[in-house]
Design an enzyme around this catalytic site. Structure first.
Site, PDB file in Angstrom:
ATOM      1  CE1 TYR A   1      14.322 -22.928   7.227  1.00 29.43           C
ATOM      2  CE2 TYR A   1      12.130 -22.553   8.448  1.00 29.43           C
ATOM      3  CZ  TYR A   1      13.645 -22.726   8.370  1.00 29.43           C
ATOM      4  OH  TYR A   1      14.485 -22.652   9.663  1.00 29.43           O
TER       5      TYR A   1
ATOM      6  CD1 TRP B   1      10.117 -21.399  14.780  1.00 25.43           C
ATOM      7  CD2 TRP B   1       9.677 -23.263  13.483  1.00 25.43           C
ATOM      8  NE1 TRP B   1      11.134 -21.930  14.277  1.00 25.43           N
ATOM      9  CE2 TRP B   1      11.053 -22.882  13.654  1.00 25.43           C
ATOM     10  CE3 TRP B   1       9.130 -24.066  12.690  1.00 25.43           C
ATOM     11  CZ2 TRP B   1      11.866 -23.564  12.576  1.00 25.43           C
ATOM     12  CZ3 TRP B   1       9.848 -25.049  11.978  1.00 25.43           C
ATOM     13  CH2 TRP B   1      11.123 -24.668  12.079  1.00 25.43           C
TER      14      TRP B   1
ATOM     15  CE  LYS C   1      13.993 -19.006  20.249  1.00 28.22           C
ATOM     16  NZ  LYS C   1      14.466 -18.722  18.708  1.00 28.22           N
TER      17      LYS C   1
ATOM     18  NE  ARG D   1      14.910 -23.437  19.065  1.00 26.37           N
ATOM     19  CZ  ARG D   1      13.378 -23.437  18.637  1.00 26.37           C
ATOM     20  NH1 ARG D   1      12.676 -24.449  19.202  1.00 26.37           N
ATOM     21  NH2 ARG D   1      12.912 -22.613  17.948  1.00 26.37           N
TER      22      ARG D   1
ATOM     23  NE  ARG E   1      14.160 -24.891  15.097  1.00 24.85           N
ATOM     24  CZ  ARG E   1      12.808 -25.464  15.609  1.00 24.85           C
ATOM     25  NH1 ARG E   1      12.781 -26.681  15.883  1.00 24.85           N
ATOM     26  NH2 ARG E   1      11.536 -24.898  15.656  1.00 24.85           N
TER      27      ARG E   1
ATOM     28  CG  HIS F   1      19.772 -23.180  15.685  1.00 23.49           C
ATOM     29  ND1 HIS F   1      18.806 -23.794  16.419  1.00 23.49           N
ATOM     30  CD2 HIS F   1      18.825 -22.497  14.690  1.00 23.49           C
ATOM     31  CE1 HIS F   1      17.676 -23.407  16.296  1.00 23.49           C
ATOM     32  NE2 HIS F   1      17.766 -22.320  15.386  1.00 23.49           N
TER      33      HIS F   1
END
Length: 262
Positions: free
Chosen positions: A233, A224, A138, A111, A201, A198
């Site tokens: 994706y 994640w 995050k 990020r 990413r 962003h």
């Protein structure tokens, strides 16, 4: 309403109620009976979805209810990614100080602030790894990332510029933003559709999937915490289903079948 009580049905009812409200417009005529457009109502849903996703990332809720946004009657993709020719054109138009962090973002998927505030103390060149400390991640969980050849070349370019920061500005401090006016101006010069920092990413993740990286591996590489986060994706690499698709037997080999298929 408690977060756990917000379901897809509740959101659908919310959308319907918002679209039934009178259209808000300055100097609206008394006989103007138009109601709120779907696009306007969906701006509210986009905010609701952002809040629910944040709540999920903080583990306040177990899952995010499905929120299907539409545009002109078609499902709307919620992210943007660059093709390689677009990425190269954008690189050529970027200011010099943005080129190195731009390449590093595309190489790691990190990020914006994780890239711009990278410290040399969190880089092990010999082992080709770098870390994001938990307070800066995050999900508030430390992330270790292997560095590919592209990332290593960027670090080599930045070596010796500052003893603390990998991407220092002229005052020896990290840049505040990458997604600035210069970044947007470079996009216009490169003649590409607008994107945020962003979205680099998303580009990194999309390129990985198209190159054959599994969603599970992508989940770990990107830090994640939810498999749901990488499913967006999956449509970019249907090849991983080829073995499963081949499980169905070929329809008969009899003379009549063969003749009918000619």
């Amino acid at each position: 309403m408690a977060l756990d009580d917000i379901t897809s049905d509740v959101i659908a009812d919310l959308l319907a109620a918002r679209m039934a409200e009178p259209k808000v417009k300055k100097n609206r005529r008394a006989d103007d009976n138009r109601t709120t457009s779907r696009s306007t109502a969906e701006k509210m849903l986009a905010l609701v979805r952002s809040i629910l996703r944040a709540a999920h990332s903080w583990e306040w809720i177990d899952r995010v209810p499905a929120i299907q946004l539409q545009e002109n009657g078609k499902p709307k993709e919620d992210y943007r990614w660059l093709t390689r020719p677009e990425a190269e054109r954008l690189y050529d138009e970027l200011a010099d100080h943005l080129r190195a962090p731009y390449l590093f973002a595309l190489a790691t998927g990190w990020r914006e602030q994780n890239v711009l505030r990278l410290e040399w103390s969190r880089v092990d060149v010999a082992r080709r790894v770098a870390w994001i400390p938990a307070p800066h991640a995050k999900g508030k969980r430390a992330i270790g990332a292997p560095l590919n050849d592209q990332a290593m070349k960027v670090l080599e370019m930045q070596k010796g510029k500052n003893k603390d920061w990998v991407f220092p500005n002229e005052e020896g401090q990290p840049y505040t933003r990458g997604n600035n006016h210069g970044f947007k101006a470079a996009q216009r010069r490169a003649k590409i559709q607008p994107l945020r920092w962003h979205d680099l990413r998303h580009t990194w993740a999309s390129w990985h999937v198209m190159a054959g990286t599994s969603l599970r591996a992508l989940m770990e590489l990107g830090g994640w915490r939810s498999y749901q986060s990488v499913l967006r994706y999956s449509h970019l690499s249907p090849e991983h289903l080829a073995l499963d698709a081949a499980r169905l037997p070929t329809l008969g080999s009899g003379a009549k079948t063969v003749q009918a298929m000619k």
